[in-house]
Design a protein around this motif. Structure first.
Motif, mmCIF file in Angstrom:
data_model
loop_
_atom_site.group_PDB
_atom_site.id
_atom_site.type_symbol
_atom_site.label_atom_id
_atom_site.label_comp_id
_atom_site.label_asym_id
_atom_site.label_seq_id
_atom_site.Cartn_x
_atom_site.Cartn_y
_atom_site.Cartn_z
ATOM 1 N N UNK A 116 0.438 -1.464 0.174
ATOM 2 C CA UNK A 116 0.077 -0.102 0.206
ATOM 3 C C UNK A 116 1.079 0.859 0.122
ATOM 4 N N UNK A 117 1.820 1.192 0.417
ATOM 5 C CA UNK A 117 2.645 1.943 0.937
ATOM 6 C C UNK A 117 3.453 2.506 0.010
ATOM 7 N N UNK A 118 3.908 1.673 -1.410
ATOM 8 C CA UNK A 118 4.520 1.717 -2.369
ATOM 9 C C UNK A 118 3.745 2.340 -3.550
ATOM 10 N N UNK A 119 2.570 1.870 -3.424
ATOM 11 C CA UNK A 119 1.222 2.033 -4.475
ATOM 12 C C UNK A 119 0.489 3.774 -3.979
ATOM 13 N N UNK A 120 1.279 3.963 -3.049
ATOM 14 C CA UNK A 120 0.771 5.605 -3.161
ATOM 15 C C UNK A 120 1.946 6.464 -3.244
ATOM 16 N N UNK A 121 3.246 5.694 -2.578
ATOM 17 C CA UNK A 121 4.541 6.505 -3.443
ATOM 18 C C UNK A 121 4.459 6.751 -5.140
ATOM 19 N N UNK A 122 4.334 5.395 -5.767
ATOM 20 C CA UNK A 122 4.125 6.096 -6.888
ATOM 21 C C UNK A 122 3.251 6.521 -7.574
ATOM 22 N N UNK A 123 1.608 6.861 -7.003
ATOM 23 C CA UNK A 123 0.299 6.883 -7.391
ATOM 24 C C UNK A 123 0.639 8.740 -6.572
ATOM 25 N N UNK A 124 0.674 9.264 -6.080
ATOM 26 C CA UNK A 124 0.869 10.578 -5.277
ATOM 27 C C UNK A 124 2.371 11.283 -5.345
#
Length: 169
Positions: A116-124
């Motif tokens: 989840x942290x990686x997805x947030x990092x990549x997206x936002x």
């Protein structure tokens, strides 16, 4: 196997399988008492083609093939690398339970958090490091706000001093 380990070869077996250089039954020679002294062990020398390296395995498994033993050590190494990755990336300092289920649950929760942290990092916030994303999310965890707002830069301050002025009037 340690390089200075003393042993004597009791039987040489024909090497079977791609990469198997030697397959030997050995006895460890120690001057002092040891639980290995006098026991028959297996020494398998395996040549890894990827990096042209020879690996030496010692085992008490006298039944499996030399190739199967080398494969077991390869799988074991993958597990070691996995736990190293967990310690570095998921920040698990200790396990809260000792049962197999408790450890699995804690590892799964940590892996889900990491994804989840990686997805947030990549997206936002792709320009931010993962640790900074984690710290920022932790600081606003109990506040209700859109995810984009969490990483938006604060508005410019009114004066050049960097101080907030108190307005009376």
């Amino acid at each position: 196997m340690k390089k200075d380990m003393n042993y004597k070869v009791t039987k040489s077996l024909p090497p079977k399988g791609v990469g198997v250089v030697r397959d030997e039954k050995i006895e460890v020679c120690y001057k002092t008492r040891s639980y290995l002294k006098g026991r028959t062990l297996r020494r398998v020398v395996f040549h890894r083609q990827q990096d042209d390296k020879e690996l030496v395995f010692i085992t008490n498994d006298l039944k499996r093939s030399a190739l199967a033993i080398a494969d077991l050590y390869k799988q074991r190494w993958q597990i070691e690398l996995f736990f190293k990755w967990i310690k570095q990336n998921l920040k698990i300092k200790q396990f809260y339970g000792t049962s197999e289920n408790a450890v699995k649950l804690q590892v799964l929760v940590a892996m889900i958090s990491y994804v989840l942290l990686r997805l947030i990092q990549q997206g936002v916030a792709p320009e931010r490091r993962l640790g900074n994303v984690s710290i920022r999310l932790g600081s606003v965890l109990m506040q209700r706000m859109p995810l984009l707002e969490v990483f938006r830069k604060p508005p410019d301050l009114p004066d050049d001093t960097g101080q907030l002025g108190l307005g009376f009037g």
